[in-house]
Design a protein around this motif. Sequence first.
Motif, PDB file in Angstrom:
ATOM      1  N   LEU A  30       6.793  14.952   6.260  1.00 37.75           N
ATOM      2  CA  LEU A  30       7.764  14.500   5.272  1.00 37.75           C
ATOM      3  C   LEU A  30       8.880  15.517   5.085  1.00 37.75           C
ATOM      4  O   LEU A  30      10.076  15.176   5.132  1.00 37.75           O
ATOM      5  CB  LEU A  30       7.066  14.240   3.934  1.00 37.75           C
ATOM      6  CG  LEU A  30       7.987  13.908   2.751  1.00 37.75           C
ATOM      7  CD1 LEU A  30       8.822  12.660   3.035  1.00 37.75           C
ATOM      8  CD2 LEU A  30       7.161  13.724   1.477  1.00 37.75           C
ATOM      9  N   ASN A  31       8.522  16.771   4.893  1.00 41.05           N
ATOM     10  CA  ASN A  31       9.550  17.787   4.676  1.00 41.05           C
ATOM     11  C   ASN A  31      10.332  18.104   5.941  1.00 41.05           C
ATOM     12  O   ASN A  31      11.528  18.404   5.877  1.00 41.05           O
ATOM     13  CB  ASN A  31       8.905  19.044   4.089  1.00 41.05           C
ATOM     14  CG  ASN A  31       8.423  18.820   2.668  1.00 41.05           C
ATOM     15  OD1 ASN A  31       9.148  18.281   1.838  1.00 41.05           O
ATOM     16  ND2 ASN A  31       7.193  19.210   2.387  1.00 41.05           N
ATOM     17  N   ILE A  32       9.686  17.994   7.087  1.00 39.99           N
ATOM     18  CA  ILE A  32      10.410  18.156   8.353  1.00 39.99           C
ATOM     19  C   ILE A  32      11.461  17.054   8.485  1.00 39.99           C
ATOM     20  O   ILE A  32      12.609  17.307   8.882  1.00 39.99           O
ATOM     21  CB  ILE A  32       9.428  18.114   9.545  1.00 39.99           C
ATOM     22  CG1 ILE A  32       8.566  19.381   9.563  1.00 39.99           C
ATOM     23  CG2 ILE A  32      10.187  17.963  10.866  1.00 39.99           C
ATOM     24  CD1 ILE A  32       7.445  19.337  10.590  1.00 39.99           C
ATOM     25  N   ALA A  33      11.084  15.823   8.133  1.00 40.56           N
ATOM     26  CA  ALA A  33      12.023  14.705   8.226  1.00 40.56           C
ATOM     27  C   ALA A  33      13.193  14.888   7.262  1.00 40.56           C
ATOM     28  O   ALA A  33      14.361  14.642   7.617  1.00 40.56           O
ATOM     29  CB  ALA A  33      11.298  13.399   7.942  1.00 40.56           C
ATOM     30  N   LEU A  34      12.918  15.288   6.025  1.00 39.09           N
ATOM     31  CA  LEU A  34      13.996  15.493   5.051  1.00 39.09           C
ATOM     32  C   LEU A  34      14.932  16.615   5.488  1.00 39.09           C
ATOM     33  O   LEU A  34      16.161  16.492   5.358  1.00 39.09           O
ATOM     34  CB  LEU A  34      13.401  15.792   3.680  1.00 39.09           C
ATOM     35  CG  LEU A  34      12.754  14.606   2.964  1.00 39.09           C
ATOM     36  CD1 LEU A  34      11.993  15.076   1.740  1.00 39.09           C
ATOM     37  CD2 LEU A  34      13.797  13.556   2.579  1.00 39.09           C
ATOM     38  N   ALA A  35      14.373  17.694   5.986  1.00 40.70           N
ATOM     39  CA  ALA A  35      15.210  18.806   6.456  1.00 40.70           C
ATOM     40  C   ALA A  35      16.070  18.373   7.638  1.00 40.70           C
ATOM     41  O   ALA A  35      17.253  18.743   7.738  1.00 40.70           O
ATOM     42  CB  ALA A  35      14.334  19.998   6.834  1.00 40.70           C
ATOM     43  N   THR A  38       7.629  15.205  -7.382  1.00 43.88           N
ATOM     44  CA  THR A  38       9.087  15.309  -7.374  1.00 43.88           C
ATOM     45  C   THR A  38       9.685  13.953  -7.058  1.00 43.88           C
ATOM     46  O   THR A  38       9.380  13.358  -6.019  1.00 43.88           O
ATOM     47  CB  THR A  38       9.551  16.330  -6.326  1.00 43.88           C
ATOM     48  OG1 THR A  38       9.008  17.608  -6.637  1.00 43.88           O
ATOM     49  CG2 THR A  38      11.074  16.421  -6.287  1.00 43.88           C
ATOM     50  N   ALA A  39      10.545  13.472  -7.968  1.00 46.53           N
ATOM     51  CA  ALA A  39      11.261  12.222  -7.717  1.00 46.53           C
ATOM     52  C   ALA A  39      12.529  12.467  -6.920  1.00 46.53           C
ATOM     53  O   ALA A  39      12.914  11.653  -6.079  1.00 46.53           O
ATOM     54  CB  ALA A  39      11.598  11.540  -9.035  1.00 46.53           C
ATOM     55  N   ALA A  40      13.195  13.585  -7.210  1.00 45.10           N
ATOM     56  CA  ALA A  40      14.451  13.900  -6.531  1.00 45.10           C
ATOM     57  C   ALA A  40      14.659  15.407  -6.498  1.00 45.10           C
ATOM     58  O   ALA A  40      14.269  16.121  -7.429  1.00 45.10           O
ATOM     59  CB  ALA A  40      15.621  13.239  -7.248  1.00 45.10           C
ATOM     60  N   ARG A  95      10.074  20.697  -0.541  1.00 46.26           N
ATOM     61  CA  ARG A  95       8.663  21.054  -0.654  1.00 46.26           C
ATOM     62  C   ARG A  95       7.877  19.899  -1.267  1.00 46.26           C
ATOM     63  O   ARG A  95       7.057  20.088  -2.168  1.00 46.26           O
ATOM     64  CB  ARG A  95       8.507  22.338  -1.480  1.00 46.26           C
ATOM     65  CG  ARG A  95       8.979  23.590  -0.754  1.00 46.26           C
ATOM     66  CD  ARG A  95       9.081  24.781  -1.689  1.00 46.26           C
ATOM     67  NE  ARG A  95       9.264  26.042  -0.979  1.00 46.26           N
ATOM     68  CZ  ARG A  95      10.411  26.472  -0.464  1.00 46.26           C
ATOM     69  NH1 ARG A  95      11.502  25.721  -0.583  1.00 46.26           N
ATOM     70  NH2 ARG A  95      10.491  27.633   0.165  1.00 46.26           N
ATOM     71  N   PHE A  96       8.162  18.694  -0.790  1.00 43.80           N
ATOM     72  CA  PHE A  96       7.459  17.518  -1.286  1.00 43.80           C
ATOM     73  C   PHE A  96       6.003  17.561  -0.820  1.00 43.80           C
ATOM     74  O   PHE A  96       5.684  18.139   0.213  1.00 43.80           O
ATOM     75  CB  PHE A  96       8.136  16.242  -0.790  1.00 43.80           C
ATOM     76  CG  PHE A  96       9.445  15.951  -1.475  1.00 43.80           C
ATOM     77  CD1 PHE A  96       9.512  15.056  -2.537  1.00 43.80           C
ATOM     78  CD2 PHE A  96      10.619  16.577  -1.061  1.00 43.80           C
ATOM     79  CE1 PHE A  96      10.717  14.788  -3.171  1.00 43.80           C
ATOM     80  CE2 PHE A  96      11.834  16.317  -1.692  1.00 43.80           C
ATOM     81  CZ  PHE A  96      11.877  15.420  -2.759  1.00 43.80           C
ATOM     82  N   ARG A 106       5.794  22.035  -8.965  1.00 38.75           N
ATOM     83  CA  ARG A 106       5.579  23.488  -9.071  1.00 38.75           C
ATOM     84  C   ARG A 106       6.167  24.214  -7.860  1.00 38.75           C
ATOM     85  O   ARG A 106       6.793  25.279  -8.001  1.00 38.75           O
ATOM     86  CB  ARG A 106       4.092  23.793  -9.194  1.00 38.75           C
ATOM     87  CG  ARG A 106       3.778  25.297  -9.310  1.00 38.75           C
ATOM     88  CD  ARG A 106       2.283  25.549  -9.294  1.00 38.75           C
ATOM     89  NE  ARG A 106       1.639  24.937 -10.437  1.00 38.75           N
ATOM     90  CZ  ARG A 106       1.546  25.523 -11.627  1.00 38.75           C
ATOM     91  NH1 ARG A 106       2.076  26.719 -11.824  1.00 38.75           N
ATOM     92  NH2 ARG A 106       0.922  24.909 -12.609  1.00 38.75           N
ATOM     93  N   ALA A 107       5.950  23.656  -6.672  1.00 33.31           N
ATOM     94  CA  ALA A 107       6.459  24.310  -5.459  1.00 33.31           C
ATOM     95  C   ALA A 107       7.972  24.431  -5.499  1.00 33.31           C
ATOM     96  O   ALA A 107       8.535  25.468  -5.129  1.00 33.31           O
ATOM     97  CB  ALA A 107       6.014  23.521  -4.222  1.00 33.31           C
TER      98      ALA A 107
END
Length: 224
Positions: free
Chosen positions: A84-89, A142-144, A157-158, A164-165
């Motif tokens: 997920l975070n790889i895709a967002l980045a 995290t929503a956004a 950092r989803f 917290r992250a």
Amino acid sequence: MHTVHAVMAVKRIDRAKSRLASLLSTEQRAQLALAMFTDTVVAATAVPELLSLTVVTPDPLIAARARDLGAHVLGEPATGPDPLNIALAAGAADVRDRHGPAHLLALQADLPALRASELADVLTVAPVGARSVVIDHTGTGTAALLVRDATALLSPRFGVDSARAHRDAGAVALAGHWPGLRCDVDTPEDLDAVRALGVGEFTTSTLREFGFSSHGSDPVRTVC
């Protein structure tokens, strides 16, 4: 007010919403995921300050719907331990490759009660030069994630305990009454909550097709 480019990452919908299995079949969960994604995009892209939306997905139905709604689509990058975070980045990097320095917004894709006015308010109050986070209704997710810096990395950092992250990484938690933005859908209780708020027309139509009885007045939220 500075304009923003948004990024969403959406996995294959045939694997979506497993925690709704007590209510819906696999096919129904996929249909609901597509409907909720559509309502999220419709609300988000109604915000004038949002210049573009990039959707990162391996799913052909999500990709086709995203293009129909005017979004730019990016295939999912090579998977790793944190897809997920790889895709967002990757989506964020693609935005800046195409548009140059830009403020960025990472948004969940399952916010069927989102109002455009909520997201517009977030873009107004988020401090410039900083990273901000909108914590979800559970208080842990995290929503956004918003980066009001045209060159700073998105650094998503989803995942588990992402609120917290993100805060530990320096993000400021934004305070505001944004119930539709804060309520993503993972559980039957979440589904009840967004129905009480009023969901978009695609989610409303899909749930009615599944035979869900009226939830109070079962309001349909408008874009604005």
